[in-house]
Design an enzyme around this catalytic site. Structure first.
Site: not given
Ligand code: UD2
Length: 324
Positions: A12, A32, A36, A75, A119-120, A143, A147, A211
């Site tokens: 995405f 890729d 996913t 990504q 990532s946050s 995860y 990250k 969020r």
């Protein structure tokens, strides 16, 4: 015109970056493994990009993919907290080992800069809001650890080898083409999909978790700015990419329900393991160093997103109706 390599291009975020760069007249190469990602996501640009179906575990293919590239937008990942809890090894492989191979390939090929999708989740469940980049990270899930580890790898490759790296800590990105059909999909895509099929989505926990949901267009802009920003402003650094506003899950549910005229309330399930209560970005650093300003807010982004999924549902129904 520059040459960009996008990893995870069929995802995405990757495909959204590809469309933007092609529209700007750049040369785009993408890799890729389609684990996913979905080639359908590349429908608009497939004739204008150099697409390679390879896995980042394949070192020689990675080196070849980096040849002649100026900017890498990394990504590719297994982007899910719950999936990393269920299968930490697969996540580790896809998130850490793959990133390491890419760094090696980029370094050998003399790539100018890598912009990394961080990532946050690195902040964990600390109470302080908004989250600032200088806070001590406190990752909870595998995860989040993966990250964060790769942010350190990025910084190391800048300091030790001079490869320019920029880590962008994404805050819950959403928008058209986000996968909705997996139990690991992002909450907004899942909620929209469920409501479109007439079923009430499930909120894990009490719905008061919040969020900083960030519309995809803002993330695309941040990546492009991170490539062109001055080296002394950004190389080796980490930036939050969010909006500076947060919404609870219940507010999010209500907005989607009102846009879809869905009247049933949510179902409730147990709070998810490794979940974070509140997440809100301080975007001052990105503003100053990158010139980043979110241009699409939560509500506008949600309208665009909901109307895209609605269009997809209508197309799907028409195709199914057309089959004898
Ligand atoms: C984390 C990161 C995000 C990104 C993402 C991986 C944080 C704060 N954010 O997102 O930046 O890296 O991982 O792509 O760490 N939920 C439900 N029902 C559902 C699905 C989810 O209630 O059917 C809840 C879930 O428990 C959580 C919230 O919705 O409280 C958001 O979940 P998510 O999976 O969309 O994203 P999150 O926050 O784990």
């Amino acid at each position: 015109m520059s040459c960009y390599l996008i990893t995870g291009i069929a995802g995405f975020i990757g495909s959204s970056l590809a469309e933007a760069l092609v529209a700007m007249g750049h040369q785009v190469r993408g890799i890729d493994n389609l684990s996913t990602g979905d080639r359908e996501n590349l429908a608009k640009v497939q004739n204008e990009i150099d697409f390679r179906c390879i896995d980042l575990g394949d070192k020689s293919e990675v080196v070849a993919a980096c040849e002649g590239v100026e900017y890498v937008l990394h990504q590719a990942a297994i982007a899910s907290v719950p999936r990393s809890i269920e299968d930490p090894e697969a996540s580790h492989q896809a998130n850490i080992n793959a990133t390491f191979n890419l760094l090696q390939g980029a370094r050998n090929a003399g790539v100018k800069r890598i912009v990394y999708a961080a990532s946050s989740s690195a902040y964990g469940d600390q109470e302080t809001q908004p989250k600032q980049e200088n806070m001590l990270p406190s990752p909870l899930s595998p995860y989040a650890v993966q990250k964060l580890a790769c942010e350190y790898y990025m910084q190391s490759y800048y300091h030790v080898y001079g490869l320019e790296t920029v880590s962008l800590r994404y805050f819950n990105v959403f928008g058209p083409r986000q996968a909705a059909d997996s139990p690991y999909s992002g909450v907004i895509a899942k909620f929209i999909q469920k409501m479109l099929s007439g079923e009430a989505p499930t909120i894990f926990g009490n719905g008061q978790q919040s969020r900083d949901f960030t519309y995809i267009e803002n993330v695309v802009k941040a990546n492009i700015l991170a490539c062109t920003a001055r080296r002394d402003q950004v190389a080796g650094r980490i930036f939050n990419v969010g909006t500076g506003k947060s919404y609870t899950l219940l507010q999010t549910y209500d907005l989607i329900a009102s846009l879809l005229e869905f009247s049933a309330g949510p179902k409730y399930g147990e709070a998810r393991m490794g979940d974070i209560e509140h997440s809100l970005a301080d975007i001052q650093n990105a503003r100053h160093a990158l010139g980043y300003m979110p241009s699409v807010g939560f509500e506008e982004g949600m309208q665009k997103t909901v109307s895209w999924y609605k269009g997809q549902a209508i197309r799907k129904a028409a195709m199914e109706g057309a089959v004898p």
